[in-house]
Design an enzyme around this catalytic site. Structure first.
Site, PDB file in Angstrom:
ATOM      1  N   GLY B  10       0.764  -0.930  -0.147  1.00 41.49           N
ATOM      2  CA  GLY B  10       0.135  -0.130   0.394  1.00 41.49           C
ATOM      3  C   GLY B  10       1.350   1.612  -0.300  1.00 41.49           C
ATOM      4  O   GLY B  10       1.772   1.157   0.257  1.00 41.49           O
ATOM      5  N   GLY B  12      -0.101   4.830  -0.307  1.00 40.50           N
ATOM      6  CA  GLY B  12      -1.435   5.800   0.480  1.00 40.50           C
ATOM      7  C   GLY B  12      -0.234   6.715   1.637  1.00 40.50           C
ATOM      8  O   GLY B  12       1.351   6.304   1.531  1.00 40.50           O
ATOM      9  N   ALA B  14       0.600   6.562   5.062  1.00 37.00           N
ATOM     10  CA  ALA B  14       0.703   5.588   6.283  1.00 37.00           C
ATOM     11  C   ALA B  14       2.369   4.393   5.135  1.00 37.00           C
ATOM     12  O   ALA B  14       2.996   4.192   5.618  1.00 37.00           O
ATOM     13  CB  ALA B  14      -0.279   4.406   6.488  1.00 37.00           C
ATOM     14  N   GLY B  15       1.776   4.069   3.992  1.00 35.52           N
ATOM     15  CA  GLY B  15       2.907   3.483   2.932  1.00 35.52           C
ATOM     16  C   GLY B  15       3.699   4.050   2.523  1.00 35.52           C
ATOM     17  O   GLY B  15       5.050   3.378   3.261  1.00 35.52           O
ATOM     18  N   PHE B 113     -11.883  23.047  13.121  1.00 32.73           N
ATOM     19  CA  PHE B 113     -11.858  21.597  12.515  1.00 32.73           C
ATOM     20  C   PHE B 113     -13.134  21.693  13.587  1.00 32.73           C
ATOM     21  O   PHE B 113     -13.585  21.755  14.680  1.00 32.73           O
ATOM     22  CB  PHE B 113     -10.991  20.694  12.534  1.00 32.73           C
ATOM     23  CG  PHE B 113     -10.906  19.775  10.937  1.00 32.73           C
ATOM     24  CD1 PHE B 113     -11.217  21.531   9.758  1.00 32.73           C
ATOM     25  CD2 PHE B 113     -11.525  19.097  10.468  1.00 32.73           C
ATOM     26  CE1 PHE B 113     -10.593  20.756   8.305  1.00 32.73           C
ATOM     27  CE2 PHE B 113     -11.519  18.582   9.556  1.00 32.73           C
ATOM     28  CZ  PHE B 113     -10.627  19.191   8.735  1.00 32.73           C
ATOM     29  N   ASP B 210      -7.941  -4.716   1.636  1.00 31.21           N
ATOM     30  CA  ASP B 210      -7.543  -5.775   1.248  1.00 31.21           C
ATOM     31  C   ASP B 210      -6.473  -6.351   2.571  1.00 31.21           C
ATOM     32  O   ASP B 210      -6.638  -7.386   2.829  1.00 31.21           O
ATOM     33  CB  ASP B 210      -6.624  -5.459   0.143  1.00 31.21           C
ATOM     34  CG  ASP B 210      -7.069  -5.465  -0.626  1.00 31.21           C
ATOM     35  OD1 ASP B 210      -8.390  -4.698  -1.363  1.00 31.21           O
ATOM     36  OD2 ASP B 210      -6.424  -4.885  -2.312  1.00 31.21           O
ATOM     37  N   GLN B 229     -17.424   5.063  10.135  1.00 31.77           N
ATOM     38  CA  GLN B 229     -17.610   6.123  10.859  1.00 31.77           C
ATOM     39  C   GLN B 229     -18.323   6.713   9.295  1.00 31.77           C
ATOM     40  O   GLN B 229     -17.984   6.637   8.457  1.00 31.77           O
ATOM     41  CB  GLN B 229     -16.719   7.493  10.429  1.00 31.77           C
ATOM     42  CG  GLN B 229     -16.383   8.602  11.063  1.00 31.77           C
ATOM     43  CD  GLN B 229     -15.540   9.314  10.995  1.00 31.77           C
ATOM     44  OE1 GLN B 229     -14.690   9.683   9.820  1.00 31.77           O
ATOM     45  NE2 GLN B 229     -15.741  10.340  11.869  1.00 31.77           N
ATOM     46  N   HIS B 231     -20.377   9.705   7.734  1.00 30.88           N
ATOM     47  CA  HIS B 231     -19.705  11.397   7.880  1.00 30.88           C
ATOM     48  C   HIS B 231     -20.440  12.544   7.717  1.00 30.88           C
ATOM     49  O   HIS B 231     -20.868  11.726   6.377  1.00 30.88           O
ATOM     50  CB  HIS B 231     -18.232  12.114   6.413  1.00 30.88           C
ATOM     51  CG  HIS B 231     -17.734  13.181   6.391  1.00 30.88           C
ATOM     52  ND1 HIS B 231     -18.270  14.208   6.145  1.00 30.88           N
ATOM     53  CD2 HIS B 231     -16.165  13.182   6.487  1.00 30.88           C
ATOM     54  CE1 HIS B 231     -17.663  14.746   6.356  1.00 30.88           C
ATOM     55  NE2 HIS B 231     -16.225  15.212   6.606  1.00 30.88           N
ATOM     56  N   LEU B 241     -17.460  13.168  -1.040  1.00 33.20           N
ATOM     57  CA  LEU B 241     -17.278  13.826   0.094  1.00 33.20           C
ATOM     58  C   LEU B 241     -17.607  15.563   0.384  1.00 33.20           C
ATOM     59  O   LEU B 241     -16.796  16.032  -0.707  1.00 33.20           O
ATOM     60  CB  LEU B 241     -16.120  13.683   0.590  1.00 33.20           C
ATOM     61  CG  LEU B 241     -15.499  13.863   2.252  1.00 33.20           C
ATOM     62  CD1 LEU B 241     -15.732  13.715   3.267  1.00 33.20           C
ATOM     63  CD2 LEU B 241     -13.689  13.834   2.575  1.00 33.20           C
ATOM     64  N   GLU B 244     -14.990  19.068   6.033  1.00 38.02           N
ATOM     65  CA  GLU B 244     -15.740  19.363   7.445  1.00 38.02           C
ATOM     66  C   GLU B 244     -14.727  20.623   7.327  1.00 38.02           C
ATOM     67  O   GLU B 244     -15.680  21.571   7.990  1.00 38.02           O
ATOM     68  CB  GLU B 244     -14.701  18.185   8.430  1.00 38.02           C
ATOM     69  CG  GLU B 244     -15.370  18.443   9.872  1.00 38.02           C
ATOM     70  CD  GLU B 244     -15.287  17.797  10.819  1.00 38.02           C
ATOM     71  OE1 GLU B 244     -15.940  16.577  10.540  1.00 38.02           O
ATOM     72  OE2 GLU B 244     -14.100  17.505  11.547  1.00 38.02           O
ATOM     73  N   ARG B 275     -18.222  14.189  14.561  1.00 39.26           N
ATOM     74  CA  ARG B 275     -18.523  12.780  13.271  1.00 39.26           C
ATOM     75  C   ARG B 275     -20.129  12.413  13.416  1.00 39.26           C
ATOM     76  O   ARG B 275     -21.031  12.464  12.814  1.00 39.26           O
ATOM     77  CB  ARG B 275     -17.677  13.098  12.148  1.00 39.26           C
ATOM     78  CG  ARG B 275     -17.157  13.418  11.723  1.00 39.26           C
ATOM     79  CD  ARG B 275     -15.813  13.537  11.200  1.00 39.26           C
ATOM     80  NE  ARG B 275     -14.929  14.194  10.501  1.00 39.26           N
ATOM     81  CZ  ARG B 275     -14.199  13.740   9.548  1.00 39.26           C
ATOM     82  NH1 ARG B 275     -13.886  12.476   9.163  1.00 39.26           N
ATOM     83  NH2 ARG B 275     -13.488  14.904   8.446  1.00 39.26           N
ATOM     84  N   HIS B 340     -17.741   6.367   5.311  1.00 38.50           N
ATOM     85  CA  HIS B 340     -16.700   7.518   4.963  1.00 38.50           C
ATOM     86  C   HIS B 340     -15.292   6.470   5.419  1.00 38.50           C
ATOM     87  O   HIS B 340     -14.106   7.169   4.666  1.00 38.50           O
ATOM     88  CB  HIS B 340     -16.445   8.428   5.810  1.00 38.50           C
ATOM     89  CG  HIS B 340     -15.674   9.816   5.956  1.00 38.50           C
ATOM     90  ND1 HIS B 340     -15.264  10.716   4.346  1.00 38.50           N
ATOM     91  CD2 HIS B 340     -14.757  10.071   6.448  1.00 38.50           C
ATOM     92  CE1 HIS B 340     -13.819  10.570   4.750  1.00 38.50           C
ATOM     93  NE2 HIS B 340     -13.656  11.183   5.676  1.00 38.50           N
ATOM     94  N   GLU B 364      -5.357   3.539   7.483  1.00 40.39           N
ATOM     95  CA  GLU B 364      -7.178   2.895   7.942  1.00 40.39           C
ATOM     96  C   GLU B 364      -6.811   1.483   8.353  1.00 40.39           C
ATOM     97  O   GLU B 364      -7.534   1.331   9.199  1.00 40.39           O
ATOM     98  CB  GLU B 364      -7.455   3.375   6.976  1.00 40.39           C
ATOM     99  CG  GLU B 364      -9.467   3.791   7.752  1.00 40.39           C
ATOM    100  CD  GLU B 364      -9.759   4.329   6.768  1.00 40.39           C
ATOM    101  OE1 GLU B 364      -9.148   4.868   5.519  1.00 40.39           O
ATOM    102  OE2 GLU B 364     -11.096   4.171   5.832  1.00 40.39           O
ATOM    103  N   ARG B 375     -13.712   9.079  14.946  1.00 44.09           N
ATOM    104  CA  ARG B 375     -12.554   9.436  14.361  1.00 44.09           C
ATOM    105  C   ARG B 375     -12.932  10.669  14.558  1.00 44.09           C
ATOM    106  O   ARG B 375     -13.865  11.401  13.782  1.00 44.09           O
ATOM    107  CB  ARG B 375     -11.551   9.178  13.242  1.00 44.09           C
ATOM    108  CG  ARG B 375     -10.505   9.842  12.850  1.00 44.09           C
ATOM    109  CD  ARG B 375     -10.094   8.635  11.280  1.00 44.09           C
ATOM    110  NE  ARG B 375     -10.388   9.362  10.256  1.00 44.09           N
ATOM    111  CZ  ARG B 375     -10.733  10.449   9.721  1.00 44.09           C
ATOM    112  NH1 ARG B 375     -10.336  11.691   9.976  1.00 44.09           N
ATOM    113  NH2 ARG B 375     -11.418  10.700   8.637  1.00 44.09           N
TER     114      ARG B 375
END
Lengths: 415, 562
Positions: B10, B12, B14-15, B113, B210, B229, B231, B241, B244, B275, B340, B364, B375
């Site tokens: 992955g 994104g 994090a990866g 936020f 996955d 969650q 949203h 989306l 927020e 949320r 979401h 995630e 969250r």
């Protein structure tokens, strides 16, 4: 809900066959996207129909494609609008986008494997004409709508050293920079690397080695970044490369194609301006050439082409040749280019002599001067992220009959 | 056999962060992604990233907001780590080149936020996730000698050695269909959430759970899988989306009568309550007949100055115009709660370690847990980066300590057999993959959403189990090797069904209302019996339930009002 016929240029690499057209009938709300139409065809009729897609919201940049010949994102083009466009094109040219200038010209839709189209007669659609969908241009096709972006787009991106090059150790806290500078480069940062601009780029069609709109927009993201310490080196590199910033021909295709308002051509023009400001003399005299254009038209109202070479390499007094070494060299080099139109009688001898080009009459010259004055007055660039106001500036400019050179988002808003 | 000390699955936020952190430790790194990294779904995080970096703000305040937001299901040691390390991470990103918004002094500027007691959200217009991810990808390109990129490779299972340690992964080159066993000393799963289990969802089509499913199948524990969650502001029908950030900039929520209904539900924080609270308020208005006929309420952004909207919410202007035909600067836009985010996931410790030695997870996919039952906005990017970094470092440290262990070729053979079986199924042998997906998504959205009860969840679970059977005979059209998206969709469907089953089982088990889990048959939070995590472990008869304690350091659970 409405019925549409989408006509997809397909290519199945393992079949041993060439590309072919296939029509699918889909049934969806006009406000849904062309991608939704493709996914419906894939879900219902043929799971082997290949298209990259992920977010469906014009943020991931996966689904670059040509729709009715126009490069863009499948998810951002409403199918109802695409239908109207297809009908208009038919009315205007008497041909669908595909048969009008089909790059493959293989099978006519009647002969294609269009099972669905055959079953339904292909006529019971919302607007009649099929919506033509093709893979992006300027890239090899791998399968159906999937192109090889790695060997083209990404290789060019890596060409511009696409990472920040600060000098020394970073500060303890953040770099302190002008707020506008961050907003300015955020326009390039908004690029999602979808390749639509590359697909539409006419210069790249002529010169596949052209670094191209996406990579040059990416380059501006660093050149415009006050934290980057290699601005001069970057500009030199991009100006010296014969396939660099002076390879762009100002055709606006990338601005039309970009789904995110990045306006790659504007970023290229900013790179040129900055290169000029840095006094970088490029092999094509690209910057000087631009300055010469502006100067000649300011003086004469129209372009005196005979003066271009001279003004570009040896800017001097009006009409008087003040040759520099380079100016002479370039003039001799450009002789064949000058002689060809003379021989073909496209240009009269008189027109080839510098300085003899006529000037516009006085009132016309006043208009030209007004345009220059307006440009001078509005020397500020139109950048949505700085101005924050779509529409208003655009309308004002349109009223005055001034062509905006840098208003991608404004143009979109005008639709 | 390609081998890397650390293999990240992955790409994104994090990866990519994990890969960069591991490479900094001097080990060899490979990063595998089923799509090109910049297509990853971190792109979609619009609003920003939280950090207590302003003078006068404190990590304790950020931690408390996060814990309160989590409805006290977040593990407080993990939340402390995340909020303490947040400021340094923001500065790190800024130094790498992220074009964060500046205030007039040229310093980093913030916006407000939801669920936060201070304006501590740092942002790049409303493309924060995209901007950070593209900058990290710039770094991946820069360090291409240290980090091998496998772009458009799809992972289908983890290799576990005879000691029960993770030693590699089976992966398919999407471009040519070649299947390989990659060897690694540490594997980090960063494959995002499972939003595609619900329809509609704000998530991208690639978010099919996955990593969660692969870890579960390999024997790792999952945690908090019931916490999904919804949203508060998604476009009706399409699930897109609306950040927020719109409410952060001052936008109002209105019912069909034009009432600013949040006054009734969260008189202090109004539209900027957590949320789960806002989504429930909206759904209540809609259920009680005060919504619009299309099952929505309205988000009114016209109260925000136009110039500010164009500057800070530009993406939303485009989304409104292109996907809803609405000019948000001139009229309210219809929205509703929509699927979401996956708060639950693969159970990890604060260094990303799962129950299986050598297997890590972050972002995630993982459940550390910092988000607990709900969250907070702008905490997800932070989660990906902090725990991406920490798991990358720990995975590298492990790789330095141990030698490669030999993965059994069996796992590769299993994979090849699975593919052969799928390809061999004849057209009409069963249902189409897309039909099963659709039924799954609609069932989950109807029964396991904002409001839940035993009957509904049970019905959903039965449907999921039937669909699992049907998936065994479902057929695909594409029998080729090059970009066989049909085949990948079939494998992803299996992942989605495992995710769905776990969510149903956990939602049925938790007999109380906490965070995103609202049981109409158990409407109160019950700390006596349920202040604990639900853990799930795979057996042949479905997920087996166990419990683990919630770590509480200094914030005792209290009543949650906004």
């Amino acid at each position: 809900m409405a019925d549409y016929t989408i006509k997809v240029r397909r290519f199945q690499p393992e079949s041993g066959e060439g590309p072919y057209w296939e029509e699918f009938n889909v049934d969806l709300d006009p406000s849904l996207s062309v991608l939704d139409g493709l996914l419906q065809a894939k879900d219902r009729d043929d799971g082997s129909l290949a298209v990259r897609c992920s977010c469906r919201a014009a943020i991931c940049g996966s689904c670059g494609m040509k729709i009715n010949g126009q490069s863009g994102l499948g998810c951002k083009t409403q199918i109802g609008e695409a239908q109207e466009q297809a009908n208009k094109m038919k009315a205007a040219t008497g041909a669908t986008a595909a048969t009008a200038d089909s790059p493959i010209g293989v099978q006519a839709p009647e002969q294609s494997a269009g099972v669905n189209a055959a079953e339904s007669g292909a006529t019971a659609t919302a607007g009649g004409e099929p919506i033509v969908i093709e893979p992006m241009g300027n890239m090899p096709v791998i399968k159906d709508l999937i192109t090889d972006m790695e060997s083209t787009h990404w290789t060019k991106i890596r060409r511009v050293t696409p990472w920040l090059l600060p000098h020394g150790e970073p500060p303890e806290r953040e770099y302190i920079v002008e707020p506008e500078s961050m907003i300015d480069i955020t326009q390039s940062m908004a690029c999602i690397q979808c390749g639509a601009c590359v697909s539409s780029c006419l210069s790249m069609e002529a010169d596949p080695d052209f670094i191209g709109p996406a990579a040059l927009a990416k380059a501006y993201r660093f050149v415009g970044d006050p934290r980057d310490a290699e601005t001069h080196e970057r500009l030199h590199d991009l100006a010296d490369d014969p396939h660099g910033i002076y390879d762009c021909t100002h055709c606006f295709s990338c601005i039309d194609a970009c789904p995110k308002g990045v306006a790659p051509m504007d970023q290229i023009m900013r790179l040129r301006r900055k290169a000029g400001e840095e006094g970088i003399e490029d092999p094509n005299a690209g910057h000087a050439h631009e300055v010469a254009f502006v100067k000649i038209i300011e003086k004469k109202g129209t372009l005196d082409e005979a003066m271009l070479v001279q003004e570009s390499y040896a800017p001097g007094i009006k009409g008087k040749l003040k040759p520099s070494k380079r100016g002479l060299r370039e003039t001799i080099k450009s002789l064949p280019t000058i002689l060809r139109p003379l021989r073909n009688r496209k240009v009269k001898l008189r027109q080839a002599i510098p300085g003899t080009h006529h000037k516009l009459p006085g009132d016309a010259m006043d208009d030209v001067k007004a345009i220059y004055a307006h440009a001078e007055e509005h020397n500020e660039e139109f950048n949505l992220y700085i101005k924050g106001e779509e529409g208003e500036l655009a309308e004002e400019d349109v009223e005055k009959g001034i062509e905006r050179s840098t208003a991608p988002a404004g143009q979109e808003a005008d639709k | 056999m390609p081998s890397h000390d650390v293999l990240v699955i992955g790409a994104g936020l994090a990866g990519q962060r994990a890969a960069l952190a591991a490479a900094e430790e001097g080990v060899s790194v490979g990063i595998i992604s089923k799509v090109h990294p910049v297509r990853s779904h971190s792109n979609a995080a619009q609003g920003g990233i939280n950090a207590a970096l302003n003078p006068g703000d404190s990590w304790e305040s950020h931690a408390f907001d996060t814990i309160k937001g989590s409805d006290y299901l977040g593990d407080q040691d993990a939340v402390e780590i995340m909020t303490r390390e947040a400021p340094e991470e923001i500065l790190h990103l800024e130094h790498l080149g992220v074009t964060f918004h500046r205030n007039e002094e040229g310093k980093l500027g913030t916006r407000a936020f939801g669920g936060a007691s201070a304006a501590r959200t740092y942002y790049v217009a409303d493309i924060t996730g995209q901007a950070i991810m593209h900058v990290l990808y710039e770094q991946l390109m820069k360090y291409s000698e240290q980090i091998a990129r496998y772009e458009e490779w799809f992972c289908s299972s983890l290799a576990i050695d005879e000691n029960g340690e993770c030693c590699g992964v089976v992966t398919r080159n999407v471009a040519d269909g070649q299947v390989e066993l990659f060897q690694a000393k540490s594997v980090i799963l960063c494959t995002g959430g499972n939003g595609m289990v619900w329809k509609p969802s704000t998530n991208a089509l690639i978010c099919t759970g996955d990593g969660i499913a692969m870890a579960y199948r390999a024997g790792a524990k999952l945690m908090d899988m019931e916490m999904i969650q919804y949203h508060p502001t998604t476009l009706a029908g399409k699930g897109f989306l609306i950040t927020e950030g719109a409410r952060g900039e001052g936008a109002h929520l209105l019912n069909a009568k034009g009432e600013r209904f949040m006054e009734k539900y969260a008189p202090n924080k109004m539209e900027l309550a957590s949320r789960d609270v806002v989504s429930r308020a909206e759904q209540t208005e809609i259920n009680e007949g005060r919504g619009f006929p299309d099952g929505t309420v309205a988000l009114d952004i016209t109260v925000v100055p136009k110039k500010r909207v164009h500057e800070a919410l530009r993406e939303i202007v485009l989304v409104g115009r292109d996907f809803a035909g609405v000019d948000i600067t001139r009229e309210p836009i219809h929205i509703k709660p929509g699927n979401h985010y996956t708060m639950g996931g693969v159970k990890t410790d604060v260094d990303g370690r799962t129950d299986i030695p050598g297997l890590y997870s972050a972002g995630e996919t993982a459940c550390v847990s910092v988000h607990g039952g709900n969250r907070l906005g702008a905490n997800s990017l932070l989660d990906t980066l902090i725990f991406g970094k920490r798991s990358g470092r720990d995975a590298a440290a492990r790789a330095k300590r141990i030698d490669y262990s030999r993965a059994s070729k069996q796992v590769l053979e299993d994979e090849e057999n699975l593919v052969a079986d799928l390809i061999a199924r004849e057209k009409g042998s069963g249902r189409r993959i897309s039909e099963i997906k659709l039924e799954l998504g609609q069932t989950m959205d109807a029964k396991v959403a904002v409001f839940r009860d035993e009957a509904g969840i049970t019905e959903a679970l039965e449907t999921v189990r039937r669909l699992k059977e049907e998936a065994k005979t479902a057929y695909i059209d594409d029998h080729g090797s090059v970009f066989n998206q049909d085949l990948i969709a079939a494998i992803e469907l299996g992942y989605m069904l495992d995710n769905a089953e776990c969510t149903c089982v956990a939602a049925l088990e938790r007999k109380e209302s906490r965070g995103a889990q609202y049981r109409t048959d158990f409407p109160e939070r019950n700390d006596t019996d349920w202040l604990k995590h639900i853990d799930l472990e795979r057996t042949d008869d479905g997920p087996e339930i166990s419990y683990s304690e919630v770590t509480i350091t200094q914030w005792e659970p209290q009543e949650r009002t906004y």
